[in-house]
Design an enzyme around this catalytic site. Structure first.
Site, PDB file in Angstrom:
ATOM      1  N   SER A   1      42.272  31.832  55.470  1.00 34.76           N
ATOM      2  CA  SER A   1      41.169  31.448  55.028  1.00 34.76           C
ATOM      3  C   SER A   1      41.250  29.993  55.999  1.00 34.76           C
ATOM      4  O   SER A   1      41.870  29.389  56.191  1.00 34.76           O
ATOM      5  CB  SER A   1      41.005  30.529  53.184  1.00 34.76           C
ATOM      6  OG  SER A   1      40.104  29.689  53.174  1.00 34.76           O
TER       7      SER A   1
ATOM      8  N   ASP B   1      31.834  37.572  35.683  1.00 35.30           N
ATOM      9  CA  ASP B   1      31.191  37.572  37.012  1.00 35.30           C
ATOM     10  C   ASP B   1      31.172  38.232  38.221  1.00 35.30           C
ATOM     11  O   ASP B   1      30.659  38.016  39.314  1.00 35.30           O
ATOM     12  CB  ASP B   1      33.211  36.086  37.296  1.00 35.30           C
ATOM     13  CG  ASP B   1      33.042  34.838  36.381  1.00 35.30           C
ATOM     14  OD1 ASP B   1      31.764  34.767  35.569  1.00 35.30           O
ATOM     15  OD2 ASP B   1      33.657  34.184  36.273  1.00 35.30           O
TER      16      ASP B   1
ATOM     17  N   SER C   1      32.628  30.281  40.107  1.00 37.13           N
ATOM     18  CA  SER C   1      33.218  31.219  40.274  1.00 37.13           C
ATOM     19  C   SER C   1      33.492  31.904  41.610  1.00 37.13           C
ATOM     20  O   SER C   1      33.307  32.549  42.100  1.00 37.13           O
ATOM     21  CB  SER C   1      32.673  32.791  39.251  1.00 37.13           C
ATOM     22  OG  SER C   1      33.609  33.396  38.852  1.00 37.13           O
ATOM     23  N   SER C   2      34.027  30.544  41.747  1.00 34.49           N
ATOM     24  CA  SER C   2      34.748  30.775  43.802  1.00 34.49           C
ATOM     25  C   SER C   2      35.340  32.161  43.571  1.00 34.49           C
ATOM     26  O   SER C   2      35.458  33.460  44.490  1.00 34.49           O
ATOM     27  CB  SER C   2      35.834  30.318  44.433  1.00 34.49           C
ATOM     28  OG  SER C   2      36.141  29.690  43.462  1.00 34.49           O
TER      29      SER C   2
ATOM     30  N   GLY D   1      34.637  26.061  38.200  1.00 30.74           N
ATOM     31  CA  GLY D   1      33.221  26.036  36.966  1.00 30.74           C
ATOM     32  C   GLY D   1      32.236  27.735  37.590  1.00 30.74           C
ATOM     33  O   GLY D   1      31.483  28.134  36.834  1.00 30.74           O
TER      34      GLY D   1
ATOM     35  N   ASP E   1      32.151  38.329  27.130  1.00 35.26           N
ATOM     36  CA  ASP E   1      32.612  39.484  27.965  1.00 35.26           C
ATOM     37  C   ASP E   1      33.463  40.151  27.512  1.00 35.26           C
ATOM     38  O   ASP E   1      33.397  41.567  27.635  1.00 35.26           O
ATOM     39  CB  ASP E   1      32.217  39.037  29.424  1.00 35.26           C
ATOM     40  CG  ASP E   1      33.477  38.396  30.225  1.00 35.26           C
ATOM     41  OD1 ASP E   1      33.689  37.342  29.279  1.00 35.26           O
ATOM     42  OD2 ASP E   1      33.179  37.857  31.032  1.00 35.26           O
TER      43      ASP E   1
ATOM     44  N   HIS F   1      32.186  33.506  27.028  1.00 33.35           N
ATOM     45  CA  HIS F   1      33.565  34.340  25.473  1.00 33.35           C
ATOM     46  C   HIS F   1      33.232  34.761  25.399  1.00 33.35           C
ATOM     47  O   HIS F   1      33.873  35.623  24.482  1.00 33.35           O
ATOM     48  CB  HIS F   1      34.283  33.266  25.634  1.00 33.35           C
ATOM     49  CG  HIS F   1      35.279  32.367  26.740  1.00 33.35           C
ATOM     50  ND1 HIS F   1      36.482  32.417  26.894  1.00 33.35           N
ATOM     51  CD2 HIS F   1      34.673  31.145  27.154  1.00 33.35           C
ATOM     52  CE1 HIS F   1      36.710  31.236  27.425  1.00 33.35           C
ATOM     53  NE2 HIS F   1      35.688  30.686  27.847  1.00 33.35           N
TER      54      HIS F   1
ATOM     55  N   GLY G   1      37.786  25.958  41.036  1.00 37.85           N
ATOM     56  CA  GLY G   1      38.570  25.320  40.124  1.00 37.85           C
ATOM     57  C   GLY G   1      36.889  24.976  39.363  1.00 37.85           C
ATOM     58  O   GLY G   1      37.080  24.188  38.613  1.00 37.85           O
TER      59      GLY G   1
HETATM   60  C1  GLA Z   1      35.146  32.816  32.615  1.00 39.18           C
HETATM   61  C2  GLA Z   1      35.765  34.316  33.422  1.00 39.18           C
HETATM   62  C3  GLA Z   1      34.752  34.886  32.776  1.00 39.18           C
HETATM   63  C4  GLA Z   1      34.128  35.098  31.182  1.00 39.18           C
HETATM   64  C5  GLA Z   1      34.101  32.675  31.217  1.00 39.18           C
HETATM   65  C6  GLA Z   1      33.620  33.032  29.560  1.00 39.18           C
HETATM   66  O1  GLA Z   1      34.705  32.751  33.881  1.00 39.18           O
HETATM   67  O2  GLA Z   1      36.062  35.019  34.517  1.00 39.18           O
HETATM   68  O3  GLA Z   1      35.208  36.453  32.612  1.00 39.18           O
HETATM   69  O4  GLA Z   1      35.199  34.904  30.283  1.00 39.18           O
HETATM   70  O5  GLA Z   1      34.865  32.118  31.937  1.00 39.18           O
HETATM   71  O6  GLA Z   1      32.559  33.042  29.646  1.00 39.18           O
END
Ligand code: GLA
Length: 382
Positions: A68, A172, A126-127, A124, A37, A35, A122
């Site tokens: 997909s 991400d 970053s799909s 965490g 960025d 958090h 979902g």
């Molecule tokens: C998600 C968001 C990112 C970042 C993180 C927390 O992954 O996509 O931009 O803010 O949460 O670090």
């Protein structure tokens, strides 16, 4: 069958032809810097070997069709009709990128896009950025665009902010596009300068273990946006452009202008930025084992000050630490997803068993526990 063959075969089944190419981009794990960025701060993610593949072919009629292998068929529409609010569901990610690239001046033709991803949704990891990164690179290649990888990452972020409606930062997408094998990406989210920092944990007989709690989150709703607004509010009250501009000492001295909750939110961000910088120093000095306390302090800060952890993530961290991890923290946006632990390689099995036992004792769903190594960012496969 190779995954590139599989996605090309699925493409052929839908379109009756071969794609112009196949591209891939990875999911990511953030080593530290959560958090920060969207506060113009520092992050240190690395790419992992779970990725989104896209087989893409140009069409002469200006239409966009997406499928997909996991999510099914999206409604067809014309490139000319793309706009925020027009697409929803999973195809808002690929089509959002097409829209953002068109907005950036790329002459995007009609396209057929077949997606195949093994990044859990979902979870965490970053799909979404993996899919955005693969599509952005595909469109850039097919249009001979001169946009840099950083500009492609920004298009991915814009897609997510304006088309998907999730107020995320740029970490991400930058990780998906700029990561290098064996390294983390040290990113200054204000200047967007990215530097590769060696992350060879095996050299120190360590391993990076992920504990997927299988608790899912959705950034488009609620708490993520609330945290972001608290940070912006804190910066306004403190009279700075962003929390990046405040040091932990300055925040301590700032006293009473902030209400207690906003103050704790801000304290997470300013201390987290300091932890990222300290972690980068240690990694550059080859002192990998010494980053453990940084990771653990980051978790405590997210649990107590930023309040984005959950019982499953806390259990993953407590259990791995009790079983001999060097450091552990939740990673990603929070409220579910994965915890990351830096562990002695020799203790891996034992640690995995300890986490499973702790989850069972707490009555949680069994977690998935697996090792990750830093891999490279988006690339063309064929
Ligand atoms: C998600 C968001 C990112 C970042 C993180 C927390 O992954 O996509 O931009 O803010 O949460 O670090």
């Amino acid at each position: 069958m190779e995954r590139a063959d599989a996605v090309a075969t699925s493409y052929a089944e839908q379109t009756g032809g071969s794609p112009d190419g196949v591209w891939a981009a990875p999911g990511r794990v953030n080593l530290i810097g959560e958090h920060t960025d969207y506060n113009d701060g520092f992050v240190l993610p690395f790419a992992i070997d779970r990725e989104a593949l896209v087989a893409v072919g140009r069409r002469a009629d200006g239409q966009l069709r997406c499928w997909s292998r996991q999510e099914g068929t999206a409604p067809e529409l014309a490139v000319a009709d793309l706009a925020p609010g027009v697409v929803s569901g999973w195809s808002a990610y690929p089509l959002g990128v097409v829209w953002a690239l068109r907005e950036a001046g790329v002459a995007v033709p009609g396209l057929d896009v077949m997606v195949d991803s093994d990044v859990p949704v979902g979870g965490g990891l970053s799909s979404s950025a993996a899919l955005e990164g693969a599509v952005a690179l595909a469109v850039a290649d097919l249009t001979d665009s001169t946009l840099s990888r950083t500009e492609l990452a920004l298009a991915g972020q814009r897609a997510e902010n304006e088309v998907v409606g999730a107020p995320v930062g740029v970490m991400d997408q930058m990780a998906a596009l700029l990561a290098q094998a064996g390294h983390a990406v040290f990113l200054d989210c204000r200047s967007l300068r990215a530097q590769a920092v060696p992350l060879d944990v095996a050299a120190d007989d360590l391993a990076l273990l992920l504990v997927d709690t299988r608790v899912t989150h959705a950034h488009a709703t609620g708490e993520y946006g609330a945290r972001r607004r608290s940070c912006e509010q804190a910066a306004r009250v403190l009279g700075v452009p962003a929390l990046r501009d405040v040091t932990p000492d300055q925040l301590d001295a700032a006293g009473s202008e902030l209400d207690p909750v906003t103050r704790r939110r801000a304290r997470h961000v300013v201390t987290e930025n300091a932890r990222v910088l300290a972690t980068v120093e240690l990694l550059r000095a080859g002192k990998i084992a010494q980053i453990g306390p940084m990771l653990s302090a980051s978790h405590v800060s997210m649990r107590d000050d930023f309040e984005i952890s959950c019982p499953e993530l806390d259990t993953a961290v407590t259990a791995t630490m009790a079983a001999g991890a060097v450091g552990a923290r939740m990673t990603g946006g929070g409220f579910g997803g994965c915890a990351l632990a830096l562990v002695p390689t020799a203790a891996r099995e034992e640690l995995t068993a300890a986490v499973r036992a702790a989850f069972a004792a707490a009555g949680f769903r069994a977690p998935e526990v697996f090792g990750v190594t830093p891999t490279s960012g988006a690339r063309r496969l064929r």
